[in-house]
Scaffold this motif. Structure first.
Motif, PDB file in Angstrom:
ATOM      1  N   PHE A 164       9.598   1.582  -8.277  1.00  0.00           N
ATOM      2  CA  PHE A 164       8.195   1.242  -8.469  1.00  0.00           C
ATOM      3  C   PHE A 164       8.048  -0.097  -9.187  1.00  0.00           C
ATOM      4  O   PHE A 164       7.284  -0.967  -8.771  1.00  0.00           O
ATOM      5  CB  PHE A 164       7.516   2.357  -9.265  1.00  0.00           C
ATOM      6  CG  PHE A 164       6.032   2.271  -9.318  1.00  0.00           C
ATOM      7  CD1 PHE A 164       5.272   2.561  -8.203  1.00  0.00           C
ATOM      8  CD2 PHE A 164       5.387   1.883 -10.474  1.00  0.00           C
ATOM      9  CE1 PHE A 164       3.898   2.476  -8.243  1.00  0.00           C
ATOM     10  CE2 PHE A 164       4.022   1.800 -10.531  1.00  0.00           C
ATOM     11  CZ  PHE A 164       3.264   2.098  -9.404  1.00  0.00           C
ATOM     12  N   SER A 165       8.815  -0.252 -10.264  1.00  0.00           N
ATOM     13  CA  SER A 165       8.742  -1.512 -11.001  1.00  0.00           C
ATOM     14  C   SER A 165       9.345  -2.649 -10.196  1.00  0.00           C
ATOM     15  O   SER A 165       8.814  -3.759 -10.193  1.00  0.00           O
ATOM     16  CB  SER A 165       9.472  -1.386 -12.329  1.00  0.00           C
ATOM     17  OG  SER A 165       8.844  -0.420 -13.126  1.00  0.00           O
ATOM     18  N   HIS A 191       0.872  -1.172   0.000  1.00  0.00           N
ATOM     19  CA  HIS A 191       0.000   0.000   0.000  1.00  0.00           C
ATOM     20  C   HIS A 191       0.906   1.218   0.000  1.00  0.00           C
ATOM     21  O   HIS A 191       1.637   1.435   0.951  1.00  0.00           O
ATOM     22  CB  HIS A 191      -0.898   0.017   1.246  1.00  0.00           C
ATOM     23  CG  HIS A 191      -1.988  -0.978   1.202  1.00  0.00           C
ATOM     24  ND1 HIS A 191      -3.208  -0.791   1.773  1.00  0.00           N
ATOM     25  CD2 HIS A 191      -2.049  -2.198   0.629  1.00  0.00           C
ATOM     26  CE1 HIS A 191      -3.971  -1.843   1.566  1.00  0.00           C
ATOM     27  NE2 HIS A 191      -3.287  -2.713   0.883  1.00  0.00           N
ATOM     28  N   LEU A 192       0.844   1.981  -1.050  1.00  0.00           N
ATOM     29  CA  LEU A 192       1.799   3.078  -1.181  1.00  0.00           C
ATOM     30  C   LEU A 192       1.141   4.410  -0.853  1.00  0.00           C
ATOM     31  O   LEU A 192      -0.024   4.481  -0.492  1.00  0.00           O
ATOM     32  CB  LEU A 192       2.346   3.116  -2.606  1.00  0.00           C
ATOM     33  CG  LEU A 192       2.957   1.829  -3.108  1.00  0.00           C
ATOM     34  CD1 LEU A 192       3.362   1.979  -4.547  1.00  0.00           C
ATOM     35  CD2 LEU A 192       4.154   1.454  -2.279  1.00  0.00           C
ATOM     36  N   GLY A 193       1.924   5.452  -1.025  1.00  0.00           N
ATOM     37  CA  GLY A 193       1.349   6.782  -0.980  1.00  0.00           C
ATOM     38  C   GLY A 193       1.568   7.547   0.303  1.00  0.00           C
ATOM     39  O   GLY A 193       1.085   8.659   0.426  1.00  0.00           O
ATOM     40  N   LYS A 242       6.416  12.541 -16.661  1.00  0.00           N
ATOM     41  CA  LYS A 242       6.305  11.235 -16.000  1.00  0.00           C
ATOM     42  C   LYS A 242       7.699  10.811 -15.599  1.00  0.00           C
ATOM     43  O   LYS A 242       8.634  10.876 -16.395  1.00  0.00           O
ATOM     44  CB  LYS A 242       5.690  10.229 -16.981  1.00  0.00           C
ATOM     45  CG  LYS A 242       5.957   8.780 -16.667  1.00  0.00           C
ATOM     46  CD  LYS A 242       5.011   8.228 -15.647  1.00  0.00           C
ATOM     47  CE  LYS A 242       5.381   6.765 -15.351  1.00  0.00           C
ATOM     48  NZ  LYS A 242       4.659   6.230 -14.213  1.00  0.00           N
ATOM     49  N   ARG A 265       9.833   7.734 -14.557  1.00  0.00           N
ATOM     50  CA  ARG A 265       9.850   6.278 -14.493  1.00  0.00           C
ATOM     51  C   ARG A 265      10.841   5.906 -13.394  1.00  0.00           C
ATOM     52  O   ARG A 265      12.053   5.983 -13.581  1.00  0.00           O
ATOM     53  CB  ARG A 265      10.304   5.723 -15.837  1.00  0.00           C
ATOM     54  CG  ARG A 265      10.179   4.225 -15.985  1.00  0.00           C
ATOM     55  CD  ARG A 265      11.428   3.486 -15.637  1.00  0.00           C
ATOM     56  NE  ARG A 265      11.260   2.075 -15.926  1.00  0.00           N
ATOM     57  CZ  ARG A 265      11.704   1.110 -15.141  1.00  0.00           C
ATOM     58  NH1 ARG A 265      12.356   1.392 -14.050  1.00  0.00           N
ATOM     59  NH2 ARG A 265      11.510  -0.139 -15.455  1.00  0.00           N
ATOM     60  N   ASP A 295       6.965   6.356  -4.352  1.00  0.00           N
ATOM     61  CA  ASP A 295       5.741   7.148  -4.239  1.00  0.00           C
ATOM     62  C   ASP A 295       5.750   8.387  -5.134  1.00  0.00           C
ATOM     63  O   ASP A 295       4.726   8.780  -5.667  1.00  0.00           O
ATOM     64  CB  ASP A 295       5.560   7.602  -2.774  1.00  0.00           C
ATOM     65  CG  ASP A 295       4.908   6.540  -1.951  1.00  0.00           C
ATOM     66  OD1 ASP A 295       4.559   5.516  -2.532  1.00  0.00           O
ATOM     67  OD2 ASP A 295       4.727   6.740  -0.752  1.00  0.00           O
ATOM     68  N   ARG A 296       6.878   8.981  -5.256  1.00  0.00           N
ATOM     69  CA  ARG A 296       7.079  10.227  -6.026  1.00  0.00           C
ATOM     70  C   ARG A 296       6.216  11.366  -5.504  1.00  0.00           C
ATOM     71  O   ARG A 296       5.066  11.429  -5.523  1.00  0.00           O
ATOM     72  CB  ARG A 296       6.842  10.016  -7.514  1.00  0.00           C
ATOM     73  CG  ARG A 296       8.057   9.379  -8.160  1.00  0.00           C
ATOM     74  CD  ARG A 296       7.678   8.695  -9.427  1.00  0.00           C
ATOM     75  NE  ARG A 296       6.938   7.518  -9.138  1.00  0.00           N
ATOM     76  CZ  ARG A 296       5.947   7.054  -9.885  1.00  0.00           C
ATOM     77  NH1 ARG A 296       5.597   7.674 -10.959  1.00  0.00           N
ATOM     78  NH2 ARG A 296       5.339   5.953  -9.558  1.00  0.00           N
ATOM     79  N   SER A 333       3.072  13.964  -5.148  1.00  0.00           N
ATOM     80  CA  SER A 333       2.596  14.283  -6.490  1.00  0.00           C
ATOM     81  C   SER A 333       3.560  15.219  -7.202  1.00  0.00           C
ATOM     82  O   SER A 333       3.204  16.279  -7.687  1.00  0.00           O
ATOM     83  CB  SER A 333       1.207  14.901  -6.442  1.00  0.00           C
ATOM     84  OG  SER A 333       0.589  14.747  -7.683  1.00  0.00           O
ATOM     85  N   LEU A 364       9.446  -2.966  -7.031  1.00  0.00           N
ATOM     86  CA  LEU A 364       8.549  -3.339  -5.942  1.00  0.00           C
ATOM     87  C   LEU A 364       7.443  -4.264  -6.443  1.00  0.00           C
ATOM     88  O   LEU A 364       6.996  -5.143  -5.716  1.00  0.00           O
ATOM     89  CB  LEU A 364       7.934  -2.084  -5.311  1.00  0.00           C
ATOM     90  CG  LEU A 364       6.938  -2.328  -4.193  1.00  0.00           C
ATOM     91  CD1 LEU A 364       7.644  -2.847  -2.958  1.00  0.00           C
ATOM     92  CD2 LEU A 364       6.165  -1.083  -3.854  1.00  0.00           C
ATOM     93  N   HIS A 399       3.625  10.348  -0.822  1.00  0.00           N
ATOM     94  CA  HIS A 399       3.329  10.776  -2.176  1.00  0.00           C
ATOM     95  C   HIS A 399       3.115  12.287  -2.186  1.00  0.00           C
ATOM     96  O   HIS A 399       2.225  12.801  -1.520  1.00  0.00           O
ATOM     97  CB  HIS A 399       2.084  10.064  -2.693  1.00  0.00           C
ATOM     98  CG  HIS A 399       1.836  10.317  -4.143  1.00  0.00           C
ATOM     99  ND1 HIS A 399       0.877  11.190  -4.573  1.00  0.00           N
ATOM    100  CD2 HIS A 399       2.447   9.842  -5.241  1.00  0.00           C
ATOM    101  CE1 HIS A 399       0.892  11.210  -5.900  1.00  0.00           C
ATOM    102  NE2 HIS A 399       1.834  10.411  -6.327  1.00  0.00           N
ATOM    103  N   GLU A 406       4.870  14.815  -9.972  1.00  0.00           N
ATOM    104  CA  GLU A 406       4.545  14.966 -11.394  1.00  0.00           C
ATOM    105  C   GLU A 406       3.587  16.131 -11.624  1.00  0.00           C
ATOM    106  O   GLU A 406       3.725  16.903 -12.561  1.00  0.00           O
ATOM    107  CB  GLU A 406       3.955  13.656 -11.921  1.00  0.00           C
ATOM    108  CG  GLU A 406       5.004  12.557 -12.002  1.00  0.00           C
ATOM    109  CD  GLU A 406       4.432  11.212 -12.377  1.00  0.00           C
ATOM    110  OE1 GLU A 406       3.260  11.154 -12.769  1.00  0.00           O
ATOM    111  OE2 GLU A 406       5.166  10.218 -12.264  1.00  0.00           O
ATOM    112  N   LYS A 407       2.612  16.239 -10.736  1.00  0.00           N
ATOM    113  CA  LYS A 407       1.662  17.351 -10.858  1.00  0.00           C
ATOM    114  C   LYS A 407       2.342  18.681 -10.551  1.00  0.00           C
ATOM    115  O   LYS A 407       2.130  19.680 -11.213  1.00  0.00           O
ATOM    116  CB  LYS A 407       0.510  17.114  -9.884  1.00  0.00           C
ATOM    117  CG  LYS A 407      -0.596  18.147  -9.936  1.00  0.00           C
ATOM    118  CD  LYS A 407      -1.563  17.866 -11.051  1.00  0.00           C
ATOM    119  CE  LYS A 407      -2.720  18.830 -11.066  1.00  0.00           C
ATOM    120  NZ  LYS A 407      -3.567  18.613 -12.246  1.00  0.00           N
TER     121      LYS A 407
END
Lengths: 358, 371, 149
Positions: free
Chosen positions: B337-338, B45-47, B331, B333, B370-371, B52, B340, B50, B54-55
């Motif tokens: 993330f991958s 369970h991530l975040g 984005k 990469r 999470d980024r 954001s 995990l 986080h 990217e935003k």
């Protein structure tokens, strides 16, 4: 020269002259109780600071160095902090058992202290089945851990407790067998007999390689029995956060913490007594001159020196090795240590019967 | 469908590892279904961190957004920055002066060593050996000091900028790096003595967390996680950037597919990085450290993707530009993330004690995931 | 060039796709993604087995799914894009072709609201489970946490 046995004798004489024997005995018992508790507190403080200093040395840091000279009072300050902390009991925990567990752990550790000889003629209770008593009582500690794990109502605690149960029960076998090796050689379960048998040399020197093997097995198994790294699966900080004492705080946690160190002290004291001659100075066969020189060093110093050396070795293990996995831990015991120690016991028995040892 | 996945059998023990847990190295939350001590399922369970990014980057200019990437994979901040500036330079079709290129590579490789050293200590600590952690920090501190002298910071360097690097090297840089190379060469055998050759350590890592060649590809693993399974994935070799194609180094491949293989890849990579640093440290060309860029960078309309080899694997930046001063969409990469996503596959059927060995061998950095 | 290779390897691809050779990699716009994905993964001359980036772009009028693929055998790269309806974005999941897509698609699902058909476990990965709107869409507003520059 003053020695522990002399002081004890003087007090005993004075009490018996002043009071009737029954009252004198009662007072002596109270005195011993107070002394044991005092020793416990002192040992806890000393061992904690020792562990921190040893680990700091191995990890190229300074360790505690603010409170008191060279940080020596750090553990006292920590104890004070733990005492004033609130002892939380989690919701859903079995309150009675939850609060009972730390005391069971402490009492278990305290009881094993009884037959240990701290110096020449300085022993609380020289019972004739001393070794049996020690092995029996020391297995009580697992009950405390199981109670704590069960009563905490926490999955980590339960996992830790279950691991600990499996671990201690299996490692007791090898520990018992390696202790038996010395019993076989001495022919007595009484600790004073075992120590006196080492007057012309400690068993580790007299008993050839089989006793050395037994000693190594003993060290490994007691490390496991006291739940210390690399066998600290019951706590397993990186896996189970803190294992069976995850939910404990304040003084209740401190009691577990203390019990761990007391247990370490006790097993090292037993190891020192059985294999390294307890308070017996280093004697080599018939070298009279050398033996006399060695006798000048007080017996209590010999005992504590050996014990603390073993404690240092166990701490050394802890700060060097990674932790084993539960199945590897049980494999090690059942596939390697137990067969080896059984075979070793056989060798020692043959040795004792044939009188091949010195 | 959801219900079906979440329902478990009655004997199963569901425990939460994290978000506050000593060995998740941050705020990773894993929900683990156990049968006794055997893992049946791992659900991340991530975040929890986080932000954001990217935003956030959509309203930052092309000079500003680079700084946020230092906060993602904070252990290889230089390499993240590097990827971003490469992407912007690709859009601007900018030629970077050779001195800046060499400085960038030097910083990248030093960062890689620092990151791997820290990982080594943390991995050993996950397995219960605490002492290596402190020994690792001793060497990492030296690199941090070198970084501090040149970049001014120790963790989030923000040293790279489109067109070059921000400042010139500190006069002490070469001397300090030479000292570090000497020190590290004397300490690396200690690492092997203390951890690699330890029987318990090998028992704990060999055959643990198997990730087959096919799975490593399918799960998009990169970096040491993939190379431990024999997947050639070193971006420095496959898609060379800067002057990596002129340097002598090897891609470290191991074929054990287990945690120990991934461990060895990283240990060998440290040596390779050190040799790259050795090749470059005495051959830093003279010249500018920045190409001339406009004060306000505008990327032409289009899409740009750049990839670099970070300490954890392939780091990629995908910029969609509408021609303005800020990216239309970014984005990142992230390798973690991958990597995990392969954890569940690795962990099934293993013991819970091994979970930390697997997580440790993936070298997860949570802000990166999470980024 | 690679463009022709792809055409010879996958005849019939033109009916659903268009090509763009600009930039560094070949870009394919497709409407029949699942079909193309299977072919890209399986065809011996293509073997795109490594999905290293999966994301989505909000173009205000529509969404575009972007898949970056490469092959660990042939070492070539391709970018595949697929246009989605913004009001009801739906696309076939490729998590059974590239397993890493499972996580990436969950991320796109919660941040863009793209519904991946036949995804084994489509629910929020990063955001809390009761989160309603899609943060990475261009019309997302959050008066508390977003700072306009």
């Amino acid at each position: 020269m003053w020695s522990f046995s002399k002081i004890a004798g003087i007090i005993d004489n004075w009490l018996n002259q002043t009071f009737s024997p029954a009252i004198a005995l009662t007072i002596e018992m109270v005195l011993v109780g107070v002394l044991v508790i005092g020793l416990f507190a002192l040992l806890g403080l000393v061992l904690v600071i020792m562990e921190r200093k040893v680990s700091a040395y191995m990890q190229i840091r300074l360790g505690p160095n603010r409170v008191g000279p060279k940080g020596m009072l750090q553990s006292l300050a920590d104890t004070l902090k733990l005492m004033v902390k609130e002892g939380l009991t989690p919701k859903g925990a079995d309150k009675f058992l939850f609060n009972l567990a730390p005391f069971v752990a402490m009492i278990g550790a305290m009881l094993v202290m009884a037959p240990i000889a701290f110096a020449r003629n300085f022993q609380m209770w020289d019972l004739n089945i001393g070794v049996l008593y020690i092995t029996a009582i020391s297995s009580l500690s697992v009950i405390a851990i199981l109670i704590a794990g069960w009563a905490s109502n926490n999955k980590y605690s339960l996992l830790g407790a279950m691991r600990s149960g499996a671990q201690i029960v299996s490692y007791e076998l090898s520990a018992g067998l390696s202790i038996l090796a010395i019993v076989v050689l001495t022919g007595s379960l009484q600790l004073s007999d075992i120590i006196n048998a080492q007057a012309n040399g400690w068993w580790i020197f007299k008993g050839h390689i089989p006793v050395v093997v037994a000693f190594v097995i003993f060290l490994v198994t007691v490390t496991a029995e006291t739940n210390r790294a690399p066998f600290d699966l019951a706590e397993a900080e990186s896996e189970l956060t803190a294992g069976f004492h995850t939910e404990y705080s304040g003084m209740k946690f401190a009691l577990f913490f203390l019990a761990e160190y007391i247990n370490v002290f006790i097993v090292c004291a037993i190891g020192a007594t059985l294999f390294l001659g307890g308070w017996m100075p280093l004697h080599i066969g018939s070298w009279q001159g050398f033996n006399h020189v060695m006798d000048y060093i007080p017996s209590s110093l010999w005992f504590f020196g050996k014990t603390f050396f073993l404690i240092f070795v166990i701490m050394w293990f802890r700060w060097t090795f990674p932790r084993l996995r539960i199945d590897q831990l049980l494999n090690l015991e059942w596939k390697y240590l137990l067969p080896i120690s059984m075979f070793n016991l056989l060798l020692i028995t043959i040795m004792a019967i044939m009188g091949w040892h010195f | 469908m959801l219900e079906e996945i979440r329902t478990t059998e009655q004997d199963d023990l569901v425990i939460n590892v994290g978000p506050q847990h000593p060995s998740t190295h941050g705020v990773l939350h894993l929900v683990i279904t156990l049968n006794g001590e055997t893992i049946k399922k791992v659900e991340p369970h991530l975040g929890y961190v986080h932000r954001s990014i990217e935003k956030m980057c959509e309203s930052l200019t092309y000079r500003q957004f680079i700084l946020t990437t230092s906060r993602m994979d904070y252990l290889s901040a230089h390499i993240n920055n590097h990827c971003c500036v490469l992407c912007v330079e690709k859009g601007l079709q900018l030629d970077v002066p050779p001195r800046a290129q060499v400085i960038r590579i030097l910083m990248d490789e030093l960062t890689r060593i620092a990151s791997h050293v820290l990982w080594w200590g943390a991995f050993a600590m996950d397995l219960g050996a605490i002492t290596p952690f402190f020994h690792a920090f001793r060497e990492r501190e030296v690199i941090n000091d070198i970084m501090e002298e040149t970049c001014g910071t120790r963790l989030t360097m923000n040293y790279m900028m489109p067109g070059g690097v921000m400042y010139d090297l500190h006069p002490n840089f070469q001397k300090r790096v030479h000292e570090f190379i000497k020190l590290f060469k004397s300490k690396l055998p200690e690492y092997h003595e203390l951890v690699t050759n330890n029987v318990i350590f090998q028992e704990r890592t060999k055959g643990v967390g198997m990730l087959s060649y096919e799975d490593a590809i399918s799960y998009g693993c990169s970096g040491p996680a993939a190379r431990g399974s024999g997947v050639s994935s070193d971006i420095r070799k496959l898609y060379p950037y800067e002057i990596y194609n002129q340097l002598q180094f090897e891609e470290c491949l191991e074929y054990g597919c287990d945690s120990f293989a991934r461990y060895q890849v990283r240990m060998n990579e440290m040596m390779q990085s050190l040799s790259i640093v050795e090749q470059l440290i005495d051959n830093i060309p003279e010249g500018d450290i920045q190409a001339k860029t406009k004060a306000v960078i505008k990327l032409p309309k289009g899409e740009f993707y750049s990839r670099v080899e970070s300490a954890r694997g392939e780091f990629g930046v995908y910029i969609v530009s509408e021609g303005g001063t800020t990216p239309y969409r970014i984005k990142f990469r992230s390798p973690g993330f991958s990597n995990l996503s392969a954890l569940d596959q690795m962990a099934r059927g293993q013991k819970i004690g091994d979970l930390v060995a697997m997580m440790g061998s993936l070298d997860l950095v949570i802000p990166d995931i999470d980024r | 060039m690679f463009n022709e290779e792809l055409l010879t390897a996958l005849p019939g691809i033109q009916s659903t796709s268009s090509f763009e050779d600009g930039g560094e990699w070949l870009t394919v716009y497709t409407t029949d993604w699942l079909h193309l994905a299977k072919k890209l993964r399986k065809h011996p001359d293509l073997l795109f087995d490594y999905l290293f980036c999966l994301t989505c772009v909000d173009w205000k009028t529509h969404l575009t799914m972007v898949y970056h693929l490469s092959s660990t055998v042939h070492r070539h790269n391709i970018v595949v894009k697929s246009k989605l309806d913004r009001d009801n974005p739906e696309i076939e999941s490729v998590s059974h072709i590239w397993k890493t897509a499972e996580f990436h698609e969950r991320e796109v699902f919660e941040l863009f609201g793209v519904n991946f058909l036949h995804h084994p476990d489509l629910r929020n990965l990063i955001l809390p489970e009761d989160w309603e709107r899609y943060p990475l869409r261009k019309d997302y507003e959050d008066p508390v946490n977003m700072i306009k520059l």
